[in-house]
Design a protein around this motif. Structure first.
Motif, PDB file in Angstrom:
ATOM      1  N   LYS A   1      58.994  57.847  90.691  1.00  0.00           N
ATOM      2  CA  LYS A   1      59.565  56.734  89.928  1.00  0.00           C
ATOM      3  C   LYS A   1      58.687  55.495  90.018  1.00  0.00           C
ATOM      4  O   LYS A   1      58.678  54.660  89.110  1.00  0.00           O
ATOM      5  CB  LYS A   1      60.971  56.433  90.426  1.00  0.00           C
ATOM      6  N   SER A   2      57.943  55.385  91.121  1.00  0.00           N
ATOM      7  CA  SER A   2      57.074  54.218  91.304  1.00  0.00           C
ATOM      8  C   SER A   2      55.671  54.445  90.751  1.00  0.00           C
ATOM      9  O   SER A   2      54.822  53.570  90.862  1.00  0.00           O
ATOM     10  CB  SER A   2      56.980  53.869  92.798  1.00  0.00           C
TER      11      SER A   2
ATOM     12  N   PRO B   1      54.540  55.499  87.265  1.00  0.00           N
ATOM     13  CA  PRO B   1      54.856  55.882  85.882  1.00  0.00           C
ATOM     14  C   PRO B   1      53.712  56.545  85.129  1.00  0.00           C
ATOM     15  O   PRO B   1      53.951  57.253  84.147  1.00  0.00           O
ATOM     16  CB  PRO B   1      55.259  54.554  85.228  1.00  0.00           C
TER      17      PRO B   1
ATOM     18  N   ARG C   1      65.335  64.993  88.058  1.00  0.00           N
ATOM     19  CA  ARG C   1      65.007  65.202  86.640  1.00  0.00           C
ATOM     20  C   ARG C   1      64.505  66.623  86.450  1.00  0.00           C
ATOM     21  O   ARG C   1      63.923  67.214  87.359  1.00  0.00           O
ATOM     22  CB  ARG C   1      63.955  64.204  86.149  1.00  0.00           C
TER      23      ARG C   1
END
Length: 386
Positions: A329-330, A332, A351
């Motif tokens: 998530k950090s 991208p 996900r």
């Protein structure tokens, strides 16, 4: 003996297409794929080249003959019809190994005995001697029976191709070098992008990436029994090795980073990287996954996290996978590729994967989970005509 030899590259189930692509990249166009085997043709020099260059195959075999064998007599006569004396010298060592599936001749030891006897009888008739010392070069013969069809092969490789020669000591639950190379080839990595393995263990993925990045033939540091065969000259081996040495490109800057919570594993990783010639090119650190903070953009996280085969380890595995999700998530612009047997991997990471591929890590059925980030922007091309 002037006609091309029928050759077979063997590999674990699921890697056939990758080995076939490797062979095509090496210039072999007549590639035929079946389960665990890739057929192609070549001569002595091709045996040398493929043993040196194939990253994801296990062995290179010579297909000596294939024939129906529903009875021991058929097996004996089919094996005896092969011109063994043209391959094996009078002092050659020729053990026989075997396997049988869905065939009337189901006793593997009996089949091995019949094949050994047939080879001895054929060589007796041509060497005019009654006893073979078997003190010379090594020729491993394999009889494989499937649906009553016998395939007789000679193994040119010896120890499996995953044994590159750079690893003197192995840590627990290592990833085979051939599988590591396959994962790298399946990813989008190239040397222009950073590659991070936050659960690197003894460093196999990163060392294999370094070899790919510098175009180092994986078999350069080891030997093969077929180096001592009469039909494969020392000149062939020398030419193949010279070609491989000339192909190395060590001017490329590599961005390879590994970390693991186990200090002993990192120590082994550094020793293996140094042995492989990449002591300064791969950065290893001791530390937990949740403290890994990769630098740069458009990089790749490629890892083989612990599997937690015991029930008591499942919570720790779940925690690690969730931490991978937080890391991504950090990042991208990064892509992530992970091999895992966990059925809940996508749930834990938060996900669904963009793509999955079934692979076997040893005997363990796994999924190769692929999460694609954006591709790096293409450099602006010079539009001038000069």
């Amino acid at each position: 003996m002037e006609r091309p030899w029928s050759l077979i590259a063997t590999c674990p189930m699921g890697l056939e297409a990758i080995v076939a692509r490797e062979l095509k990249d090496l210039g072999y166009d007549d590639v035929k794929v079946e389960n665990g085997k890739i057929h192609f043709t070549g001569g002595p020099l091709d045996v040398c080249r493929t043993n040196l260059w194939l990253r994801t195959a296990d062995r290179v075999l010579i297909n000596m003959g294939q024939f129906p064998a529903r009875t021991f007599e058929e097996l004996f006569q089919g094996t005896k019809s092969i011109p063994w004396h043209e391959w094996i010298p009078a002092d050659g060592e020729f053990p026989v190994e075997g396997r049988s599936q869905k065939s009337q001749l189901s006793s593997v030891p009996a089949c091995q005995g019949i094949v050994k006897k047939a080879v001895v009888e054929q060589m007796k008739e041509n060497y005019h001697i009654d006893w073979f010392k078997e003190t010379g070069a090594y020729f491993r013969i394999e009889v494989s029976l499937l649906n009553d069809i016998a395939t007789i092969t000679l193994d040119t490789t010896g120890a499996s191709l995953h044994k590159r020669g750079y690893r003197k000591l192995a840590g627990k639950a290592p990833l085979k070098e051939t599988m590591a190379a396959a994962l790298i080839l399946l990813s989008r990595w190239n040397p222009s992008r950073p590659l991070v393995d936050p659960c690197c263990g003894t460093g196999t993925l990163l060392i294999e990436a370094a070899m790919i990045g510098w175009n180092v033939a994986p078999g350069l540091r080891r030997s093969f029994p077929s180096e001592h065969w009469p039909l494969i000259s020392k000149d062939d081996w020398e030419d193949a090795r010279d070609e491989a040495f000339d192909a190395v490109n060590d001017d490329i800057e590599l961005q390879l980073y590994g970390s693991d919570i186990d200090p002993e594993a990192i120590e082994l990783a550094r020793a293996a990287a140094k042995s492989a010639g990449f002591g300064k090119e791969i950065e290893f650190k001791v530390g937990p996954l949740n403290r890994v903070k990769p630098d740069g953009e458009y990089g790749i996280v490629l890892t083989n996290p612990p599997y937690g085969e015991r029930l008591s380890e499942q919570a720790e595995v779940e925690k690690l996978i969730r931490q991978l999700g937080f890391m991504m998530k950090s990042l991208p612009t990064w892509s992530m590729f992970t091999i895992s047997p966990s059925k809940q991997f996508e749930h834990y990471i938060g996900r669904p994967a963009d793509k999955r591929r079934k692979l076997f890590n040893g005997n363990i059925e796994c999924q190769f989970y692929q999460y694609f980030g954006p591709l790096p922007p293409r450099p602006n091309k010079d539009t001038s005509t000069s």
